[in-house]
Design a protein around this motif. Structure first.
Motif, PDB file in Angstrom:
ATOM      1  N   UNK A 134      16.866   5.994 -30.548  1.00  0.00           N
ATOM      2  CA  UNK A 134      15.487   6.433 -30.734  1.00  0.00           C
ATOM      3  C   UNK A 134      15.373   7.722 -31.536  1.00  0.00           C
ATOM      4  N   UNK A 135      16.418   8.537 -31.523  1.00  0.00           N
ATOM      5  CA  UNK A 135      16.371   9.805 -32.242  1.00  0.00           C
ATOM      6  C   UNK A 135      15.321  10.766 -31.706  1.00  0.00           C
ATOM      7  N   UNK A 136      15.131  10.768 -30.402  1.00  0.00           N
ATOM      8  CA  UNK A 136      14.156  11.671 -29.787  1.00  0.00           C
ATOM      9  C   UNK A 136      14.648  13.111 -29.833  1.00  0.00           C
ATOM     10  N   UNK A 137      13.725  14.068 -29.787  1.00  0.00           N
ATOM     11  CA  UNK A 137      14.127  15.463 -29.626  1.00  0.00           C
ATOM     12  C   UNK A 137      14.952  15.604 -28.338  1.00  0.00           C
ATOM     13  N   UNK A 138      15.895  16.533 -28.300  1.00  0.00           N
ATOM     14  CA  UNK A 138      16.781  16.665 -27.133  1.00  0.00           C
ATOM     15  C   UNK A 138      16.059  16.782 -25.788  1.00  0.00           C
ATOM     16  N   UNK A 139      14.976  17.517 -25.718  1.00  0.00           N
ATOM     17  CA  UNK A 139      14.289  17.678 -24.431  1.00  0.00           C
ATOM     18  C   UNK A 139      13.726  16.342 -23.952  1.00  0.00           C
ATOM     19  N   UNK A 140      13.111  15.582 -24.844  1.00  0.00           N
ATOM     20  CA  UNK A 140      12.556  14.284 -24.457  1.00  0.00           C
ATOM     21  C   UNK A 140      13.662  13.294 -24.133  1.00  0.00           C
ATOM     22  N   UNK A 141      14.726  13.307 -24.936  1.00  0.00           N
ATOM     23  CA  UNK A 141      15.852  12.420 -24.642  1.00  0.00           C
ATOM     24  C   UNK A 141      16.433  12.738 -23.272  1.00  0.00           C
ATOM     25  N   UNK A 142      16.540  14.015 -22.950  1.00  0.00           N
ATOM     26  CA  UNK A 142      17.076  14.422 -21.655  1.00  0.00           C
ATOM     27  C   UNK A 142      16.232  13.940 -20.493  1.00  0.00           C
ATOM     28  N   UNK A 143      14.926  14.052 -20.621  1.00  0.00           N
ATOM     29  CA  UNK A 143      14.022  13.595 -19.555  1.00  0.00           C
ATOM     30  C   UNK A 143      14.164  12.088 -19.366  1.00  0.00           C
ATOM     31  N   UNK A 144      14.152  11.346 -20.461  1.00  0.00           N
ATOM     32  CA  UNK A 144      14.271   9.889 -20.393  1.00  0.00           C
ATOM     33  C   UNK A 144      15.615   9.486 -19.804  1.00  0.00           C
ATOM     34  N   UNK A 145      16.694  10.093 -20.307  1.00  0.00           N
ATOM     35  CA  UNK A 145      18.025   9.729 -19.838  1.00  0.00           C
ATOM     36  C   UNK A 145      18.218  10.079 -18.369  1.00  0.00           C
ATOM     37  N   UNK A 146      17.702  11.212 -17.938  1.00  0.00           N
ATOM     38  CA  UNK A 146      17.850  11.603 -16.538  1.00  0.00           C
ATOM     39  C   UNK A 146      17.260  10.535 -15.618  1.00  0.00           C
ATOM     40  N   UNK A 147      16.074  10.048 -15.952  1.00  0.00           N
ATOM     41  CA  UNK A 147      15.459   9.011 -15.136  1.00  0.00           C
ATOM     42  C   UNK A 147      16.300   7.730 -15.141  1.00  0.00           C
ATOM     43  N   UNK A 148      16.695   7.280 -16.325  1.00  0.00           N
ATOM     44  CA  UNK A 148      17.443   6.024 -16.437  1.00  0.00           C
ATOM     45  C   UNK A 148      18.779   6.102 -15.702  1.00  0.00           C
ATOM     46  N   UNK A 149      19.436   7.228 -15.798  1.00  0.00           N
ATOM     47  CA  UNK A 149      20.715   7.421 -15.113  1.00  0.00           C
ATOM     48  C   UNK A 149      20.522   7.379 -13.596  1.00  0.00           C
ATOM     49  N   UNK A 150      19.518   8.081 -13.101  1.00  0.00           N
ATOM     50  CA  UNK A 150      19.244   8.059 -11.659  1.00  0.00           C
ATOM     51  C   UNK A 150      18.850   6.666 -11.196  1.00  0.00           C
ATOM     52  N   UNK A 151      18.031   5.976 -11.985  1.00  0.00           N
ATOM     53  CA  UNK A 151      17.606   4.622 -11.625  1.00  0.00           C
ATOM     54  C   UNK A 151      18.800   3.687 -11.533  1.00  0.00           C
ATOM     55  N   UNK A 152      19.707   3.773 -12.498  1.00  0.00           N
ATOM     56  CA  UNK A 152      20.889   2.906 -12.488  1.00  0.00           C
ATOM     57  C   UNK A 152      21.742   3.159 -11.255  1.00  0.00           C
ATOM     58  N   UNK A 153      21.915   4.411 -10.903  1.00  0.00           N
ATOM     59  CA  UNK A 153      22.710   4.723  -9.715  1.00  0.00           C
ATOM     60  C   UNK A 153      22.028   4.236  -8.438  1.00  0.00           C
ATOM     61  N   UNK A 154      20.712   4.248  -8.419  1.00  0.00           N
ATOM     62  CA  UNK A 154      20.002   3.816  -7.213  1.00  0.00           C
ATOM     63  C   UNK A 154      20.034   2.296  -7.026  1.00  0.00           C
ATOM     64  N   UNK A 155      20.371   1.555  -8.060  1.00  0.00           N
ATOM     65  CA  UNK A 155      20.435   0.090  -7.971  1.00  0.00           C
ATOM     66  C   UNK A 155      21.770  -0.404  -7.409  1.00  0.00           C
ATOM     67  N   UNK A 156      22.745   0.459  -7.332  1.00  0.00           N
ATOM     68  CA  UNK A 156      24.065   0.090  -6.822  1.00  0.00           C
ATOM     69  C   UNK A 156      23.901  -0.503  -5.417  1.00  0.00           C
ATOM     70  N   UNK A 157      24.432  -1.726  -5.226  1.00  0.00           N
ATOM     71  CA  UNK A 157      24.265  -2.362  -3.916  1.00  0.00           C
ATOM     72  C   UNK A 157      25.555  -2.945  -3.346  1.00  0.00           C
ATOM     73  N   UNK A 158      26.669  -2.746  -4.054  1.00  0.00           N
ATOM     74  CA  UNK A 158      27.971  -3.184  -3.534  1.00  0.00           C
ATOM     75  C   UNK A 158      29.083  -2.444  -4.277  1.00  0.00           C
ATOM     76  N   UNK A 159      30.233  -2.373  -3.609  1.00  0.00           N
ATOM     77  CA  UNK A 159      31.425  -1.834  -4.274  1.00  0.00           C
ATOM     78  C   UNK A 159      32.462  -2.928  -4.484  1.00  0.00           C
ATOM     79  N   UNK A 160      32.062  -4.158  -4.189  1.00  0.00           N
ATOM     80  CA  UNK A 160      32.964  -5.294  -4.394  1.00  0.00           C
ATOM     81  C   UNK A 160      32.986  -5.695  -5.853  1.00  0.00           C
TER      82      UNK A 160
END
Length: 136
Positions: A109-135
């Motif tokens: 997307x080539x977003x400015x660093x601050x906007x990219x950081x906000x977007x990435x922070x949410x996506x990273x947290x969301x991905x970690x919250x979807x974890x439902x097994x370690x198998x």
């Protein structure tokens, strides 16, 4: 979520508006699913013959989350992300692959660093919250 100072017309601008609106989120989702389409772990999690319906669901969800149209809730109700992902084995490998494809999409997307950081922070947290097994 994602409210910003008033825009030129005096209305409140959202993160959705600030990053370019619909077109930006279409690009994000398209690049992400281009990666998913060739991923041997993630692709089987999508039951449709093509990824079109999944693309549309993610697009509508992200647009709504970031202050765009509320079409997602109008069509599908409350997001209930964990419940909707429960039938799929989301282990650390699947999460990390999802993040790899999403990282490429965000960077495209080539977003400015601050906007990219906000977007990435949410996506990273969301991905970690979807974890439902370690198998495997």
């Amino acid at each position: 979520m994602g409210r910003a100072p008033a825009g030129p017309g005096g209305g409140t601008r959202t993160f959705f508006d600030e990053v370019g609106g619909h077109e930006t989120f279409v690009r994000l989702v398209d690049v992400f699913y281009d990666g998913v389409a060739s991923d041997d772990v993630l692709r089987p999690m999508y039951p449709e013959a093509d990824l079109g319906p999944a693309r549309e669901r993610l697009l509508l969800f992200l647009e709504q989350y970031w202050g765009g149209p509320s079409t997602y809730s109008e069509q599908r109700g409350h997001p209930r992300l964990r419940m909707r992902h429960a039938p799929f084995k989301v282990n650390p490998d699947a999460r990390d692959r999802w993040l790899t494809h999403m990282r490429a999409a965000v960077e495209s997307l080539g977003l400015p660093p601050a906007q990219e950081g906000v977007l990435w922070d949410y996506l990273d947290r969301a991905a970690h919250s979807m974890l439902n097994t370690f198998e495997d």
